[in-house]
Design an enzyme around this catalytic site. Structure first.
Site, PDB file in Angstrom:
ATOM      1  CE1 TYR A   1      -3.181   2.959   0.521  1.00  0.00           C
ATOM      2  CE2 TYR A   1      -2.763   2.890   2.873  1.00  0.00           C
ATOM      3  CZ  TYR A   1      -3.368   3.480   1.792  1.00  0.00           C
ATOM      4  OH  TYR A   1      -4.148   4.599   1.962  1.00  0.00           O
ATOM      5  CB  CYS A   2       0.882   4.306   0.229  1.00  0.00           C
ATOM      6  SG  CYS A   2       1.489   6.018   0.206  1.00  0.00           S
ATOM      7  CG  LEU A   3       7.150   4.617   0.933  1.00  0.00           C
ATOM      8  CD1 LEU A   3       7.819   4.937  -0.378  1.00  0.00           C
ATOM      9  CD2 LEU A   3       7.555   5.624   1.998  1.00  0.00           C
TER      10      LEU A   3
END
Length: 605
Positions: free
Chosen positions: A338-340
């Site tokens: 998720y995300c980074l």
């Protein structure tokens, strides 16, 4: 009866298998001898200035504004167009004022707020004199949007930054921010005999003390981490300097053969994916018969300043994957980032593919970018001057602190995230209503200096990953080497990882690829549990080797499906899983349970 099946044995490179379960801390970095170093004096001076500006480089802003002004000054045609636009806006505003004064009812307003701007929703903004103040502000905003548009010869990033500066300045002086210009504040003050101002003052000083002391606000009743949030039962089965690994207890008699490993972003706490029982992605997966593992990142201190992005890959993703492979042996793993955390997972997966490590059954990337050429408004804070400015701030502190990151994200939607909240809290006297997402959003973390610098330079500034210039352990990696099927999720209104940027993962891979575009923003779109009203998603499938389709064409050809994307994703995971069997034990030899979930690191402040 369900059959227990195991896929073919997976190959594990010796280097990954030799990684110890507990990794010793690195020695603390020694700073330059500041009194004898002119360089240290320069950096310390810039770090002090960065504290005053919230980490924003004034040099970058001045350069952008100057570039825009110089190009506009030598564009007489553009100046004439702006003069005509100002005249037209003045005529529209005058005509609206005349109709408002002479006609009954509310004539249609010539200028409308942007879709995400909720400052003027109160009905009294349609009444005099407030309607004229509102329309004057929106007319001015409209003119500046045109004035700071792209000009031939002007660098596009400088044009965008100039527009951002103009928008921030206008937002500061919006009539909604001043009690005597805002009808809602005036009405509430008269109604409560000024009690709202008294309560708002109390809220202001409470927030001020939290800002000065950097203490986290107390978690409200019903939203306690470990009790109400991050409360899915499980055990911590691995802990090292950088993360803990949580294995969640099964809730079904049989489970899918392949476990799920989730790699969250370390810019915030992991439990965005394990909120309340009704909207916990972890709990949903467990209820669907998956064995779920979650990485819980440590909140770094100055002693961890020298942790690198590759340390997060080795000691985070790879160490966790080794633990999962030991606890659920002889099977592949569904990895989700998720995300980074998704960007890091893509890097890890490409490295594994290069090295012949085929332990991944599938890869899911949620609101995660692999190419940063179109990374949205975050690029406004990413040029050489800005990155150097942040590096000097982190060099002095050892990390990027919580308020510095929070402020950056908030300014990108200042209308709602700063000013609307301030008006409601300080002038209307309304307390923030508790919510699980709000508690998580306030539970901010830090980022190690070296890692964040490498992330900003290597990925945001130089875009090395998709340019064929990102090296791991001295050798370049390529996303196209990834052969595991991919499920990539973008969110429609994401201003942190714009969905068209997330979609570009399709450009740099050629395997089985599903792209899912979901309603909502960076967080709200991902936390999209079944039964949530007004949710929808679009899902497309690219066969291996198929031709590329641009995002706008893709959007036109895929109709929205009502409901939660979690259902479609869980079905896809099941499709790429083997049979079912009894749940694995919690932990294994070398990975004995250390504590109950959610562990220790999630409580670090």
């Amino acid at each position: 009866m369900p059959q227990t099946t195991k896929p073919n044995a997976v190959k594990v490179p010796p280097k990954s298998a030799d990684l110890p379960a507990v990794i010793p801390a690195k020695p603390k970095r020694a700073k330059p001898d500041a009194p004898q170093s002119y360089e240290a004096l320069d950096r310390a001076t810039r770090a002090a200035l960065a504290r005053m500006t919230g980490g924003v480089s004034p040099y970058a802003l001045l350069e952008s504004w100057t570039d825009w002004a110089v190009h506009l000054s030598r564009a007489p045609g553009r100046q004439l167009a702006l003069a005509e636009h100002a005249r037209d806006n003045a005529v529209k505003l005058g005509a609206y004022a005349l109709r408002t004064l002479t006609e009954d009812g509310h004539p249609p307003a010539p200028f409308k707020p942007k879709a995400y701007d909720h400052r003027f929703m109160h009905p009294s903004w349609e009444k005099l004199p407030y309607a004229l103040w509102q329309q004057s502000f929106l007319a001015t905003q409209d003119w500046w949007d045109m004035a700071t548009g792209h000009i031939r010869g002007l660098r596009p990033d400088n044009a965008d930054r100039a527009q951002f500066i103009a928008r921030q300045t206008l937002d500061l002086f919006a009539p909604s921010n001043f009690p005597w210009l805002n009808p809602q504040i005036m009405e509430e003050t008269l109604k409560q005999n000024g009690r709202n101002i008294v309560e708002g003052s109390e809220h202001y000083f409470e927030d001020l003390m939290h800002t000065l002391t950097q203490e986290h606000p107390d978690q409200p009743e019903g939203y306690r981490v470990g009790e109400d949030l991050a409360a899915t039962p499980g055990k911590v089965v691995m802990r090292n300097e950088i993360c803990e690994l949580i294995q969640y207890a099964p809730e079904t008699e049989t489970v899918k053969s392949e476990p799920v490993l989730i790699v969250p972003a370390w810019i915030m706490k992991y439990y965005i994916l394990d909120l309340s029982a009704h909207n916990s992605m972890v709990r949903y997966l467990v209820e669907q018969g998956f064995t779920v593992f979650m990485i819980s990142w440590r909140n770094p201190t100055a002693d961890m300043a020298e942790l690198s992005l590759d340390d997060y890959r080795r000691m985070g993703v790879m160490a966790a994957l080794d633990a999962v492979s030991a606890i659920v042996p002889d099977t592949k793993v569904h990895a989700n980032g998720y995300c980074l955390g998704g960007t890091l997972l893509a890097i890890a997966a490409a490295t594994m593919a290069r090295d012949g490590d085929d332990r991944l059954a599938s890869i899911t990337l949620m609101a995660a970018q692999t190419d940063f050429a179109e990374a949205g408004e975050l690029l406004l804070f990413t040029d050489e001057s800005q990155v150097a400015f942040i590096e000097d701030l982190m060099w002095d502190q050892g990390y990027l602190d919580r308020p510095q990151m929070t402020r950056t994200f908030a300014t990108m939607r200042a209308e709602d995230l700063i000013y609307s909240r301030a008006v409601a809290r300080y002038f209307l006297g309304r307390p923030d209503m508790p919510s699980d997402l709000g508690v998580w959003n306030n539970d901010t973390t830090r980022m190690p200096s070296r890692m964040h610098s490498e992330y900003l330079r290597g990925l945001f500034l130089e875009n090395r990953l998709t340019a064929g210039r990102y090296a791991v352990e001295g050798r370049v990696i390529a996303l196209k080497d990834i052969k595991a099927p991919m499920f990539v999720v973008g969110t429609e209104t994401d201003h942190i990882a714009p969905w068209r940027s997330v979609y570009k993962a399709k450009l740099f891979t050629d395997g089985d690829f599903r792209f899912c575009l979901v309603k909502g923003g960076h967080n709200g779109g991902i936390v999209s549990e079944p039964g949530h009203p007004r949710k929808h998603y679009r899902l497309g499938h690219r066969e291996p080797g198929a031709l590329y389709m641009d995002p706008d064409t893709w959007l036109e050809q895929h109709e929205p499906t009502p409901g939660s994307w979690w259902i479609a994703w869980a079905a896809w995971l099941a499709e790429h899983s083997g049979g079912e069997g009894p749940p694995p034990a919690l932990g294994a030899e070398g990975y004995a349970p250390l504590a109950d979930a959610p562990g220790d690191y999630v409580f670090e402040t």
